[in-house]
Write an enzyme that holds these catalytic residues in place. Sequence first.
Site, PDB file in Angstrom:
ATOM      1  CB  CYS A  73      -0.896  -0.008   1.231  1.00 50.25           C
ATOM      2  SG  CYS A  73      -1.925   1.472   1.396  1.00 50.25           S
ATOM      3  CB  CYS A 145      -9.068  -5.073 -11.344  1.00 52.17           C
ATOM      4  SG  CYS A 145      -8.696  -4.109 -12.796  1.00 52.17           S
TER       5      CYS A 145
END
Length: 158
Positions: A73, A145
């Site tokens: 992240c 995705c």
Amino acid sequence: MQRRQFLMTSCLAALFGGVRLAQAEESFPVSYSDAEWQERLSPDQYAILRKHGTEYPFTSPLLKEHRKGVFACAGCEQELFSSDTKYESGTGWPSFWQPIAAGAVGETVDRSMGMVRTEVHCARCGGHLGHVFNDGPRPTGLRYCMNGVAMTFQPAEA
């Protein structure tokens, strides 16, 4: 992302963002004020991670990243996906068939843009990563995705 692309994404997010149903405020281990997020993230990262934007397809450098390593992240460095589960989906976004570990990502219902999808967010900071679909490869049949702007890549040590 070029300035024009960023502005277009921001406009689309502003237009369609209001359609997104409000969800209960969830608490995450990593939390900052909106102003602090803006200071910590680039404008593109902020638009995607904090405002649920989407990068243009085929624009992410992570799309063509094929080295061994970990995708994390961009907001809090939580490890999200291993290069071992990355595959070429042809959609224009980095795609994976499974998160790196149970609990690395969370999911919420996204009713924006006139459809129902499953949104994927970082389990540590709540940052929007992308969506998961049921049209992926074996063994899971899932296609995570992801927006490449929402992640960083950490190559495996040689």
